[in-house]
Design an enzyme around this catalytic site. Structure first.
Site, PDB file in Angstrom:
ATOM      1  N   HIS A  19      -9.276  58.761  63.435  1.00  0.00           N
ATOM      2  CA  HIS A  19      -7.844  58.721  63.098  1.00  0.00           C
ATOM      3  C   HIS A  19      -7.394  60.080  62.546  1.00  0.00           C
ATOM      4  CE1 HIS A  19      -8.375  54.146  62.401  1.00  0.00           C
ATOM      5  NE2 HIS A  19      -7.649  54.289  63.506  1.00  0.00           N
ATOM      6  N   LYS A  43      -3.629  39.023  60.144  1.00  0.00           N
ATOM      7  CA  LYS A  43      -5.022  39.435  60.024  1.00  0.00           C
ATOM      8  C   LYS A  43      -5.449  39.359  58.559  1.00  0.00           C
ATOM      9  CE  LYS A  43      -5.052  42.921  63.698  1.00  0.00           C
ATOM     10  NZ  LYS A  43      -5.164  44.377  63.875  1.00  0.00           N
ATOM     11  N   ARG A  92      -9.945  56.723  73.241  1.00  0.00           N
ATOM     12  CA  ARG A  92     -11.309  57.245  73.097  1.00  0.00           C
ATOM     13  C   ARG A  92     -12.072  57.161  74.411  1.00  0.00           C
ATOM     14  NH1 ARG A  92     -12.038  53.173  68.283  1.00  0.00           N
ATOM     15  NH2 ARG A  92     -10.947  52.084  69.929  1.00  0.00           N
ATOM     16  N   SER A 130     -12.511  51.426  63.546  1.00  0.00           N
ATOM     17  CA  SER A 130     -12.452  50.789  62.226  1.00  0.00           C
ATOM     18  C   SER A 130     -13.295  49.516  62.228  1.00  0.00           C
ATOM     19  CB  SER A 130     -11.008  50.430  61.877  1.00  0.00           C
ATOM     20  OG  SER A 130     -10.227  51.579  61.772  1.00  0.00           O
TER      21      SER A 130
HETATM   22  O1  PNS Z   1      -4.727  50.258  65.121  1.00  0.00           O
HETATM   23  P1  PNS Z   1      -4.327  49.147  66.038  1.00  0.00           P
HETATM   24  O2  PNS Z   1      -4.676  47.799  65.399  1.00  0.00           O
HETATM   25  O3  PNS Z   1      -4.873  49.282  67.431  1.00  0.00           O
HETATM   26  O4  PNS Z   1      -2.715  49.220  66.132  1.00  0.00           O
HETATM   27  C1  PNS Z   1      -2.000  48.293  66.905  1.00  0.00           C
HETATM   28  C2  PNS Z   1      -0.474  48.413  66.657  1.00  0.00           C
HETATM   29  C3  PNS Z   1      -0.156  48.300  65.178  1.00  0.00           C
HETATM   30  C4  PNS Z   1      -0.005  49.746  67.167  1.00  0.00           C
HETATM   31  C5  PNS Z   1       0.199  47.280  67.483  1.00  0.00           C
HETATM   32  O5  PNS Z   1      -0.391  46.060  67.153  1.00  0.00           O
HETATM   33  C6  PNS Z   1       1.689  47.192  67.236  1.00  0.00           C
HETATM   34  O6  PNS Z   1       2.436  48.034  67.679  1.00  0.00           O
HETATM   35  N1  PNS Z   1       2.127  46.134  66.515  1.00  0.00           N
HETATM   36  C7  PNS Z   1       3.494  45.925  66.125  1.00  0.00           C
HETATM   37  C8  PNS Z   1       4.107  44.786  66.914  1.00  0.00           C
HETATM   38  C9  PNS Z   1       4.659  45.284  68.230  1.00  0.00           C
HETATM   39  O7  PNS Z   1       5.485  46.163  68.277  1.00  0.00           O
HETATM   40  N2  PNS Z   1       4.183  44.683  69.336  1.00  0.00           N
HETATM   41  C10 PNS Z   1       4.629  45.026  70.662  1.00  0.00           C
HETATM   42  C11 PNS Z   1       3.907  46.230  71.203  1.00  0.00           C
HETATM   43  S1  PNS Z   1       2.698  45.707  72.296  1.00  0.00           S
END
Ligand code: PNS
Length: 185
Positions: A19, A43, A92, A130
């Site tokens: 990150h 979560k 990645r 993570s």
């Molecule tokens: O670090 P992560 O868990 O891969 O991040 C995922 C994240 C937070 C980017 C994704 O879950 C997100 O954008 N959540 C907010 C809800 C949203 O906008 N959903 C629609 C996009 S698919």
């Protein structure tokens, strides 16, 4: 340098060297980079949002064009509220691609004016996530080199029973349970 604001959203539970590598790369390309932690009540995270916020703030303190924040709801809505023009995400390996593509296309459907920009972290972090860091740390394995030192310390504090005894909330719980046992007896 690209004018405007980019948003790097994620869970960062905990922040890893991958990150941080991406944040540093993003900060070189975008005029301003907002790293935002999703406040997701579904979560059960290892670190609270406040803990993640504190860690990320400490880790990025010397990057003057990086700001750390939290958000709820849709990423695109939050991006719009910031006037961001880009969403930054890291890829990645090929295994990340499908999920990231789906998210990028969904976000484009929701807000066609926002572009998702993908960047690759240094290859030495290509296997670091993570989830795996949590798994290794929870099983007592070493995470040196995978996460910044401050995160390593926080993981140790959270997982080492000797540290837990210094945590007053744990002590309070133990006292409460001991009192309960006494009243039952
Ligand atoms: O670090 P992560 O868990 O891969 O991040 C995922 C994240 C937070 C980017 C994704 O879950 C997100 O954008 N959540 C907010 C809800 C949203 O906008 N959903 C629609 C996009 S698919």
């Amino acid at each position: 340098m690209h004018k405007g604001i980019a948003l790097y959203p994620g869970s960062f539970d905990p922040p890893t060297n991958g990150h941080l590598d991406l944040i540093e790369r993003g900060a070189k390309i975008f005029e301003e980079l907002v790293v935002a932690i999703l406040r997701n009540s579904e979560k059960s995270p290892m670190f609270s949002v406040a803990e993640r916020l504190e860690m990320l703030r400490e880790l990025t303190a010397d990057l003057k064009n990086v700001r750390i924040d939290t958000f709820d709801g849709l990423t695109v809505e939050y991006a719009k509220s910031l006037d961001a023009t880009c969403i930054l995400r890291g890829i990645r390996a090929i295994s990340d691609y499908e999920y990231e593509l789906q998210m990028a296309l969904m976000n484009r459907k929701l807000e066609p004016t926002l572009e998702t920009v993908f960047m690759m972290p240094a290859d030495k972090y290509s296997y670091v996530s993570s989830r795996l860091v949590r798994e290794v740390a929870q099983a007592g394995g070493p995470v040196k080199g995978l996460v910044p030192e401050v995160v390593e310390q926080k993981l140790r504090q959270k997982l080492d029973p000797a540290y837990k005894l210094h945590d007053t909330s744990v002590l309070d719980g133990l006292t409460r349970r001991a009192k309960k046992r006494k009243t039952k007896a």
